[in-house]
Design a protein around this motif. Structure first.
Motif, short mmCIF file in Angstrom:
data_model
loop_
_atom_site.label_atom_id
_atom_site.label_comp_id
_atom_site.label_asym_id
_atom_site.label_seq_id
_atom_site.Cartn_x
_atom_site.Cartn_y
_atom_site.Cartn_z
N GLN A 18 -0.36 6.72 13.94
CA GLN A 18 0.73 6.54 12.97
C GLN A 18 0.47 5.43 11.96
O GLN A 18 1.38 5.03 11.24
N CYS A 19 -0.77 4.96 11.86
CA CYS A 19 -1.10 3.90 10.90
C CYS A 19 -0.98 4.44 9.48
O CYS A 19 -1.50 5.50 9.15
N ARG A 20 -0.24 3.69 8.64
CA ARG A 20 -0.05 4.03 7.24
C ARG A 20 -0.24 2.76 6.41
O ARG A 20 0.41 1.74 6.68
N THR A 21 -1.08 2.83 5.42
CA THR A 21 -1.32 1.69 4.55
C THR A 21 0.00 1.24 3.94
O THR A 21 0.80 2.06 3.51
N THR A 23 2.52 -0.37 5.50
CA THR A 23 3.64 -0.45 6.42
C THR A 23 3.48 -1.66 7.33
O THR A 23 2.43 -2.30 7.35
N ALA A 26 0.41 -1.43 9.67
CA ALA A 26 -0.87 -1.07 9.04
C ALA A 26 -1.99 -1.95 9.58
O ALA A 26 -1.80 -3.13 9.83
N HIS A 31 -7.83 3.50 4.54
CA HIS A 31 -7.71 4.94 4.83
C HIS A 31 -7.71 5.72 3.52
O HIS A 31 -6.94 6.66 3.32
N GLY A 36 -4.21 6.98 2.54
CA GLY A 36 -3.54 5.85 3.19
C GLY A 36 -3.04 6.14 4.58
O GLY A 36 -2.36 5.32 5.18
N THR A 37 -3.38 7.30 5.13
CA THR A 37 -2.90 7.70 6.45
C THR A 37 -4.08 7.90 7.38
O THR A 37 -5.04 8.58 7.04
N CYS A 38 -4.01 7.32 8.57
CA CYS A 38 -5.04 7.56 9.59
C CYS A 38 -4.78 8.94 10.20
O CYS A 38 -3.63 9.31 10.44
N CYS A 76 -7.41 1.25 14.55
CA CYS A 76 -6.19 0.74 13.90
C CYS A 76 -5.49 -0.30 14.78
O CYS A 76 -4.97 -1.28 14.27
#
Length: 99
Positions: A18-21, A23, A26, A31, A36-38, A76
């Motif tokens: 659920q890693c999002r640049t 946030t 993050a 990514h 920007g999303t893993c 992450c």
């Protein structure tokens, strides 16, 4: 964390990191190739970690509800831990009393 709770959290995340640049959870990697999303998926070889969304002491984290957690892949998770350690090191402690 119990096996059922762990499985529920992985399922809620659709089995994906659920890693999002940009946030609070993050890892500080861009990514860039995925917007920007893993996209790492949960497998036996690449398990996801269940991590509190905020930097919380372990004894407090054990009492948090499911919605206060996220799932992160190994890379992450390591990046987030490093970012949180750096942030804690920058915080100047406030004395409880002057005298």
């Amino acid at each position: 964390m119990t096996g059922d709770r762990h499985a529920d959290l992985i399922a809620r995340a659709a089995g994906v990191c659920q890693c999002r640049t940009g946030t609070a959870v993050a890892c500080e990697r861009p990514h860039a190739s995925t917007g920007g999303t893993c996209i790492v998926a949960h497998t036996l070889q690449r398990p996801l970690h269940i991590v509190p969304r905020t930097d919380t002491r372990p004894e407090r984290a054990a009492t948090l509800p499911a919605e206060d957690f996220t799932t992160l892949c190994d890379a992450c998770h390591a990046g987030l831990l490093t970012a949180r350690r750096r942030a804690r090191a920058r915080v100047v402690p406030v004395p409880e009393a002057l005298f």
